[in-house]
Design a protein around this motif. Sequence first.
Motif, PDB file in Angstrom:
ATOM      1  N   LEU A   1       0.850  -1.188   0.000  1.00  0.00           N
ATOM      2  CA  LEU A   1       0.000   0.000   0.000  1.00  0.00           C
ATOM      3  C   LEU A   1       0.883   1.235   0.000  1.00  0.00           C
ATOM      4  O   LEU A   1       1.828   1.328   0.780  1.00  0.00           O
ATOM      5  CB  LEU A   1      -0.910   0.020   1.235  1.00  0.00           C
ATOM      6  N   SER A   2       0.566   2.164  -0.899  1.00  0.00           N
ATOM      7  CA  SER A   2       1.327   3.401  -0.995  1.00  0.00           C
ATOM      8  C   SER A   2       0.370   4.557  -1.250  1.00  0.00           C
ATOM      9  O   SER A   2      -0.541   4.440  -2.068  1.00  0.00           O
ATOM     10  CB  SER A   2       2.327   3.290  -2.151  1.00  0.00           C
TER      11      SER A   2
ATOM     12  N   THR B   1      -3.854  -5.557  -8.192  1.00  0.00           N
ATOM     13  CA  THR B   1      -3.255  -4.260  -7.888  1.00  0.00           C
ATOM     14  C   THR B   1      -4.071  -3.152  -8.544  1.00  0.00           C
ATOM     15  O   THR B   1      -4.482  -3.278  -9.693  1.00  0.00           O
ATOM     16  CB  THR B   1      -1.815  -4.192  -8.427  1.00  0.00           C
ATOM     17  N   ALA B   2      -4.298  -2.087  -7.796  1.00  0.00           N
ATOM     18  CA  ALA B   2      -4.952  -0.891  -8.342  1.00  0.00           C
ATOM     19  C   ALA B   2      -4.003   0.284  -8.164  1.00  0.00           C
ATOM     20  O   ALA B   2      -3.444   0.480  -7.083  1.00  0.00           O
ATOM     21  CB  ALA B   2      -6.264  -0.606  -7.626  1.00  0.00           C
ATOM     22  N   THR B   3      -3.836   1.046  -9.233  1.00  0.00           N
ATOM     23  CA  THR B   3      -3.068   2.286  -9.167  1.00  0.00           C
ATOM     24  C   THR B   3      -4.027   3.408  -9.540  1.00  0.00           C
ATOM     25  O   THR B   3      -4.570   3.421 -10.644  1.00  0.00           O
ATOM     26  CB  THR B   3      -1.877   2.247 -10.137  1.00  0.00           C
ATOM     27  N   VAL B   4      -4.247   4.310  -8.605  1.00  0.00           N
ATOM     28  CA  VAL B   4      -5.176   5.424  -8.795  1.00  0.00           C
ATOM     29  C   VAL B   4      -4.360   6.713  -8.788  1.00  0.00           C
ATOM     30  O   VAL B   4      -3.736   7.052  -7.779  1.00  0.00           O
ATOM     31  CB  VAL B   4      -6.241   5.468  -7.679  1.00  0.00           C
TER      32      VAL B   4
ATOM     33  N   LEU C   1      -1.733   9.906  -5.335  1.00  0.00           N
ATOM     34  CA  LEU C   1      -1.531   8.645  -6.022  1.00  0.00           C
ATOM     35  C   LEU C   1      -1.639   7.535  -4.979  1.00  0.00           C
ATOM     36  O   LEU C   1      -0.968   7.597  -3.948  1.00  0.00           O
ATOM     37  CB  LEU C   1      -0.157   8.609  -6.674  1.00  0.00           C
ATOM     38  N   VAL C   2      -2.498   6.568  -5.244  1.00  0.00           N
ATOM     39  CA  VAL C   2      -2.650   5.414  -4.358  1.00  0.00           C
ATOM     40  C   VAL C   2      -2.328   4.168  -5.162  1.00  0.00           C
ATOM     41  O   VAL C   2      -2.834   3.995  -6.273  1.00  0.00           O
ATOM     42  CB  VAL C   2      -4.095   5.296  -3.806  1.00  0.00           C
TER      43      VAL C   2
ATOM     44  N   ILE D   1     -10.202  -1.044   0.469  1.00  0.00           N
ATOM     45  CA  ILE D   1      -8.938  -0.434   0.909  1.00  0.00           C
ATOM     46  C   ILE D   1      -8.693   0.882   0.184  1.00  0.00           C
ATOM     47  O   ILE D   1      -8.352   1.891   0.806  1.00  0.00           O
ATOM     48  CB  ILE D   1      -7.763  -1.408   0.703  1.00  0.00           C
ATOM     49  N   VAL D   2      -8.863   0.891  -1.135  1.00  0.00           N
ATOM     50  CA  VAL D   2      -8.634   2.115  -1.912  1.00  0.00           C
ATOM     51  C   VAL D   2      -9.575   3.214  -1.441  1.00  0.00           C
ATOM     52  O   VAL D   2      -9.156   4.357  -1.218  1.00  0.00           O
ATOM     53  CB  VAL D   2      -8.770   1.850  -3.427  1.00  0.00           C
ATOM     54  N   SER D   3     -10.839   2.899  -1.278  1.00  0.00           N
ATOM     55  CA  SER D   3     -11.817   3.883  -0.812  1.00  0.00           C
ATOM     56  C   SER D   3     -11.434   4.425   0.569  1.00  0.00           C
ATOM     57  O   SER D   3     -11.453   5.635   0.807  1.00  0.00           O
ATOM     58  CB  SER D   3     -13.201   3.239  -0.765  1.00  0.00           C
ATOM     59  N   ASP D   4     -11.054   3.527   1.468  1.00  0.00           N
ATOM     60  CA  ASP D   4     -10.690   3.916   2.835  1.00  0.00           C
ATOM     61  C   ASP D   4      -9.439   4.799   2.864  1.00  0.00           C
ATOM     62  O   ASP D   4      -9.395   5.810   3.565  1.00  0.00           O
ATOM     63  CB  ASP D   4     -10.490   2.664   3.684  1.00  0.00           C
ATOM     64  N   VAL D   5      -8.433   4.434   2.082  1.00  0.00           N
ATOM     65  CA  VAL D   5      -7.185   5.215   2.066  1.00  0.00           C
ATOM     66  C   VAL D   5      -7.447   6.629   1.555  1.00  0.00           C
ATOM     67  O   VAL D   5      -6.941   7.607   2.114  1.00  0.00           O
ATOM     68  CB  VAL D   5      -6.104   4.508   1.216  1.00  0.00           C
TER      69      VAL D   5
END
Length: 156
Positions: free
Chosen positions: A20-21, A60-63, A74-75, A112-116
């Motif tokens: 996670l980044s 993996t998702a890169t947003v 950037l997530v 996870i993406v939504s929460d971050v």
Amino acid sequence: MADDNQTPVFQIQRMYLKDLSLEQPNSPQILLEQSQPSVDIQLGLGAEAVADGIYEVAVTATVTTKVNDKVLFLVEAKQAGIFEIRNIPGEQLDQIIGIACPGIVYPYLRAIVSDVCTRAGFPPVMLAEVNFQAMYEAQRAQAAAQNGSGIITSAN
């Protein structure tokens, strides 16, 4: 008495956040911008055998969110699962690893993406539903076209 050693097995052994980044390289100045941000979302899939009958499948998702060509945030998140898959014929095994497993892992990644994003002070980014079967079939068709024979080869 039937031989139970040939009974098909498909079990989730573990779900975990592998990586996670979060980056906000232009904060705090960019936070004052009033322009509507653009959002680019890239998804990736990976699978590998980690032991006999044990597979790790990762999504993996890169947003990347930008305002006026500057990165707002950037997530990158990689959610993985370990699955026990035994006594399944090869073609079905490929489908389980390429369709069923990512379908199980993906909802965790979406959360996870939504929460971050929310914890970073931004509106949540809701990743769209993904049709992993269509993605799998497209990849198989592309592989068949690339090798020119209509036969799909596996690179394991």
